[in-house]
Design a protein around this motif. Structure first.
Motif, PDB file in Angstrom:
ATOM      1  N   UNK A 392      40.603  39.473  50.431  1.00 29.61           N
ATOM      2  CA  UNK A 392      41.486  38.833  49.459  1.00 29.61           C
ATOM      3  C   UNK A 392      42.914  38.883  49.977  1.00 29.61           C
ATOM      4  N   UNK A 393      43.788  38.174  49.324  1.00 30.00           N
ATOM      5  CA  UNK A 393      45.212  38.257  49.657  1.00 30.00           C
ATOM      6  C   UNK A 393      45.727  39.652  49.324  1.00 30.00           C
ATOM      7  N   UNK A 394      46.643  40.156  50.132  1.00 31.87           N
ATOM      8  CA  UNK A 394      47.165  41.501  49.914  1.00 31.87           C
ATOM      9  C   UNK A 394      48.638  41.438  49.514  1.00 31.87           C
ATOM     10  N   UNK A 395      49.086  42.472  48.815  1.00 35.08           N
ATOM     11  CA  UNK A 395      50.456  42.552  48.313  1.00 35.08           C
ATOM     12  C   UNK A 395      51.223  43.641  49.054  1.00 35.08           C
ATOM     13  N   UNK A 396      52.529  43.688  48.807  1.00 32.67           N
ATOM     14  CA  UNK A 396      53.345  44.752  49.392  1.00 32.67           C
ATOM     15  C   UNK A 396      52.864  46.122  48.926  1.00 32.67           C
ATOM     16  N   UNK A 397      52.460  46.202  47.665  1.00 35.70           N
ATOM     17  CA  UNK A 397      51.971  47.474  47.134  1.00 35.70           C
ATOM     18  C   UNK A 397      50.697  47.917  47.861  1.00 35.70           C
ATOM     19  N   UNK A 462      34.075  34.530  56.144  1.00 35.32           N
ATOM     20  CA  UNK A 462      34.836  34.051  57.289  1.00 35.32           C
ATOM     21  C   UNK A 462      36.117  33.380  56.800  1.00 35.32           C
ATOM     22  N   UNK A 463      36.905  32.873  57.708  1.00 36.64           N
ATOM     23  CA  UNK A 463      38.218  32.328  57.363  1.00 36.64           C
ATOM     24  C   UNK A 463      38.102  31.132  56.424  1.00 36.64           C
ATOM     25  N   UNK A 464      37.112  30.273  56.644  1.00 38.64           N
ATOM     26  CA  UNK A 464      36.957  29.095  55.786  1.00 38.64           C
ATOM     27  C   UNK A 464      36.644  29.503  54.349  1.00 38.64           C
ATOM     28  N   UNK A 465      35.745  30.417  54.172  1.00 38.87           N
ATOM     29  CA  UNK A 465      35.366  30.861  52.829  1.00 38.87           C
ATOM     30  C   UNK A 465      36.527  31.580  52.155  1.00 38.87           C
ATOM     31  N   UNK A 466      37.224  32.402  52.908  1.00 36.85           N
ATOM     32  CA  UNK A 466      38.356  33.144  52.358  1.00 36.85           C
ATOM     33  C   UNK A 466      39.482  32.208  51.955  1.00 36.85           C
ATOM     34  N   UNK A 467      39.739  31.207  52.767  1.00 38.87           N
ATOM     35  CA  UNK A 467      40.807  30.244  52.454  1.00 38.87           C
ATOM     36  C   UNK A 467      40.460  29.438  51.209  1.00 38.87           C
ATOM     37  N   UNK A 473      39.417  26.767  45.222  1.00 39.26           N
ATOM     38  CA  UNK A 473      38.483  25.641  45.299  1.00 39.26           C
ATOM     39  C   UNK A 473      37.017  26.076  45.236  1.00 39.26           C
ATOM     40  N   UNK A 474      36.768  27.364  45.394  1.00 37.17           N
ATOM     41  CA  UNK A 474      35.387  27.809  45.497  1.00 37.17           C
ATOM     42  C   UNK A 474      34.642  27.701  44.172  1.00 37.17           C
ATOM     43  N   UNK A 475      35.361  27.701  43.070  1.00 37.41           N
ATOM     44  CA  UNK A 475      34.708  27.594  41.764  1.00 37.41           C
ATOM     45  C   UNK A 475      34.175  26.198  41.489  1.00 37.41           C
ATOM     46  N   UNK A 476      34.621  25.226  42.271  1.00 41.90           N
ATOM     47  CA  UNK A 476      34.111  23.863  42.124  1.00 41.90           C
ATOM     48  C   UNK A 476      32.652  23.824  42.582  1.00 41.90           C
ATOM     49  N   UNK A 477      31.774  23.304  41.744  1.00 44.72           N
ATOM     50  CA  UNK A 477      30.337  23.356  42.021  1.00 44.72           C
ATOM     51  C   UNK A 477      29.970  22.607  43.298  1.00 44.72           C
ATOM     52  N   UNK A 478      30.635  21.482  43.547  1.00 47.98           N
ATOM     53  CA  UNK A 478      30.340  20.712  44.759  1.00 47.98           C
ATOM     54  C   UNK A 478      30.757  21.484  46.002  1.00 47.98           C
TER      55      UNK A 478
END
Length: 785
Positions: A392-397, A462-467, A473-478
């Motif tokens: 996932x994306x990371x924060x400064x914390x 992988x990078x595509x899935x993470x991006x 966009x991953x919640x889109x069923x298509x």
């Protein structure tokens, strides 16, 4: 087949009577129902089933209590409760009670989530680390074995954590970083060629009696280990490319198989392991190429398969020998393969940062990454790594703890590379890395990406899935469906085949027993490898072409090579390489139940047991595992004298009242499989003992029986057709296994309607296996904690 009762009826009655008392204390409206239909038999000093009211609780927040309530719900809905001999309660009252139970269970499940927090298992940890670093480190052996629950070792309830495990994770992380980070000059690349086997360093004395020299090539006529050809010697760890020109000679137009192993370094090196089997085509040379990760102090070894021993060939002499052999024209080795230096694994961490002499170590050839702005570079390196590691994306914390570790090391002082390693190691043992964190409710995009990736790849997104997750966009069923297709087509999906079938079908247990070498002298390493490969390739074929899951029960094809075809008595297939083969109706093969791999893991090394095989079928195929046997009943021992058959022994066993109710369900599928021996060979009679040339046979095999519902079958072929009469049950069982494996938690009993909905959607498309996976991923069970 009739679904099993997950709890004994007496236990269920006792549970309802107990809850009646508790409900009464709470002023529950269902007290009259329980009083009228349950309490009479389950109160007083000797309650039926030995269940007392005060031993149970109606607290739905307590996991064990909630699971028992779900069992009550299941028994009421199925009509098993109250017993048939008792007056039946009005349907509207039963409906009210089951609705109340379902509401209470659903409320707690919705609040807490179905799947508990789970960590990566050994396989997932190794795959994840190697995908992050671009390495091929063997880390599983450094970690303790994972325990299993509900048939799988990725279920959260069974994945415990300890201080010892954390220590081992740190050791494994350091080992992986050792392989990833290059802190010495590029190792020299070797390119060597051996013509024939003239330069093989382990061809023993007098080998000319079993090796024939033809111009520059050498022909090997023996499968004896002591005349195997060991070539090259790898001093450096790395990936090596091998090419060899081979052909079969004097083989009547058929290919001659041979094995290649790597390792074999003796006491100073790793144990030899199988790289693979290959075919040398008849009378024409073929160039075979493969790459392999080699460890220091190892070699590769070539050995023909299923040829005579060296003594037999030596008596005649290689020059006069007229049997088949493998001709070796030449063998080439190239490696270690490093297209760039530092290698890709190093560049994933440090990019093009410069290296210089180490300020810590005195070795003249050692170099380390150096930095003019260490904390800025540390932030960039660790932040990029943590994003992939935490999925996932990371924060400064998120980054503060790890940057503080680096700063502390630099202040000691330590070199930049040493300090960075501390930060990287800390990330690789952090809870955010080791655990798949999922909040109750619908999964967020990052958690969904991780669940999908560990389902199909047993590794990190992988990078595509993470991006796609970061972009929402991953919640889109298509989009989600397209990603499932992409991932199933990836070579990394081999992990799904290996890990799911390895546990669902127990293929991991293929080596758990070794067949008796006197009774089964033809069992060998190649047959064992072929057994597993058939099942995995068949699984892949059904998945690739979206074939009906009915093929798992009965199929008109399978995947065979020459070794397995010979074992099955099927003509027209030779060599090691597998092919899709149409099965004749009289072959008695087709589907998982008659594959040698399944038949071997459901038997011991000497005899078969209808009880073990029957219980396996009920659990793995029908999803109705039997209850454990009573503690005071001993296991059946095979009659090696041949005076009784296993059927006769079981008939006597079933006279024990506590055993009869279970064996009426367990025994029929077990008897259907009695036509197959310990290693999956078809048989008409039992083999008792004796030498291969003079076996003593026992009584005829009788594979006929009657299912609990009264349907009779004569043999395995008719039994499989009876199973196919209820394909919905087969689909529900498989869907349940897949959901457990995919999510790390088994579905609850109240989820049965959701599973039925998944099956119904797949059924609209011929119960295609690929379709079933798509429907599972699209379901609420997959997309919610």
């Amino acid at each position: 087949m009739k679904p099993k009762r997950p709890w004994h009826i007496c236990s269920m009655l006792a549970l309802i009577s107990a809850t009646a008392g508790l409900c009464a204390a709470r002023g529950d409206p269902f007290r009259p129902f329980f009083d009228q239909h349950c309490v009479k038999c389950h109160s007083g000093e000797k309650p039926k089933g030995d269940w007392r009211i005060d031993e149970l609780t109606a607290d739905f927040t307590h996991k064990e209590s909630r699971e028992r309530w779900e069992s009550v719900l299941e028994q009421l809905e199925s009509g098993e409760m109250p017993p048939k001999a008792k007056p039946r309660p009005p349907a509207n009252e039963v409906s009210a009670v089951t609705s109340w139970i379902g509401t209470q269970v659903a409320a707690v499940s919705g609040k807490e989530g179905r799947v508990v927090l789970r960590r990566l298992n050994r396989t997932e940890y190794e795959n994840t680390v190697n995908d992050l670093l671009g390495t091929s480190a063997k880390l599983q052996a450094m970690l303790p074995l994972d325990t299993s629950a509900n048939g799988f070792d990725n279920v959260g309830d069974a994945l415990h954590t300890s201080s010892f495990l954390m220590d081992q994770y740190l050791i494994a992380a350091e080992a992986a970083l050792d392989q990833a980070i290059a802190n010495r000059p590029k190792p020299p690349k070797l390119e060597q060629k051996r013509v024939g086997l003239e330069a093989a360093y382990q061809v023993k004395a007098n080998s000319e009696k079993v090796f024939r020299k033809q111009e520059q090539r050498v022909v090997m006529f023996s499968s004896s280990q002591w005349v195997a050809a060991s070539l090259f010697y790898m001093a450096e760890r790395g990936t090596y490319r091998f090419r060899m020109s081979v052909s079969g000679v004097q083989s009547a137009g058929k290919p001659v198989a041979f094995s290649v192993k790597s390792g074999g370094g003796g006491m100073a090196g790793p144990k030899a392991r199988l790289v693979g089997y290959f075919d040398a085509p008849a009378d024409q040379s073929r160039v075979i190429e493969f790459t392999d990760q080699m460890e220091p102090k190892t070699s590769i070894t070539i050995l023909p398969y299923d040829l005579p021993n060296a003594q037999t060939v030596g008596k005649v002499g290689a020059e006069a020998w007229d049997g088949p052999g493998v001709a070796i024209d030449w063998v080439e080795m190239e490696g270690p393969l490093n297209e760039t230096w530092p290698p890709e694994s190093h560049r994933r961490l440090f990019g093009d940062m410069q290296q210089g002499k180490s300020p810590i170590y005195n070795q003249s050839d050692r170099v380390e990454v150096v930095s003019d702005a260490p904390m800025a570079d540390a932030d960039r390196i660790l932040r990029k790594f943590a994003r992939r590691a935490f999925r996932r994306a990371v924060t400064d914390a998120d980054m503060k703890t790890y940057l503080d570790l680096v700063a502390a090391k630099l202040a000691e002082p330590q070199s930049f590379e040493k300090a960075i390693r501390v930060g990287l190691s800390a990330i690789m043992i952090a809870p955010e890395f080791l655990f798949l964190r999922e909040a109750p409710g619908r999964l967020d995009a990052s958690a969904l990406a991780s669940r999908l990736s560990y389902f199909l790849w047993s590794s990190t997104p992988d990078e595509e899935l993470l991006t796609l997750a970061e972009q929402g966009k991953l919640s889109d069923s298509t989009t989600l469906r397209a990603q499932v297709e992409r991932m199933l087509k990836s070579p990394k999906a081999a992990a799904f085949t290996t890990n799911f079938t390895g546990q669902w079908l127990s293929l991991r247990d293929l080596d758990f027993t070794m067949p008796n070498h006197i009774v089964y002298p033809h069992f060998d390493e190649m047959l064992r490898a072929s057994m597993q490969r058939e099942t995995e390739l068949f699984f892949d074929e059904v998945l690739k072409d979206d074939l009906s899951i009915a093929n798992f029960i009965a199929s008109d094809f399978t995947m065979l090579n020459g070794r397995l075809a010979k074992h099955y008595g099927i003509d027209g297939v030779s060599g090691w390489e597998f092919q899709k083969v149409k099965l004749a109706p009289e072959s008695h093969r087709g589907g998982l139940l008659t594959m040698a791999s399944v038949l071997k893991v459901t038997a011991n090394g000497t005899s078969t047991s209808p009880v073990i095989r029957g219980a396996w079928v009920l659990d793995r195929i029908l999803g109705t595992p039997p209850k454990p046997p009573p503690e005071n009943v001993s296991a059946l021992e095979p009659d090696t004298r041949g005076t009784t058959t296993i059927r006769e022994q079981l008939a006597k066993h079933r006279q024990i009242e506590s055993c009869a109710s279970c064996h009426v369900e367990i025994d029929p599928p077990g008897f259907a499989l009695e036509s197959f021996d310990v290693i999956g060979g078809y048989r008409d009679k039992y083999v008792l003992d004796g030498r291969p040339a003079n076996f003593r046979t026992g009584k005829p095999v009788d594979p006929a029986d009657v299912l609990p519902d009264g349907r009779a079958f004569k043999n395995i072929d008719e039994f499989k057709q009876l199973l196919l009469a209820d394909q919905d049950q087969i689909a529900r069982a498989l869907a349940t296994k897949l959901i457990t494996y995919a999510t790390g938690g088994p579905p609850q009993r109240i989820d049965r309607t959701k599973i039925d909905a998944i099956v119904a959607k797949a059924k609209a498309k011929n119960l295609g296996f690929r379709t079933l996976i798509h429907e599972i991923v699209a379901s609420e069970l997959f997309q919610r904690k």
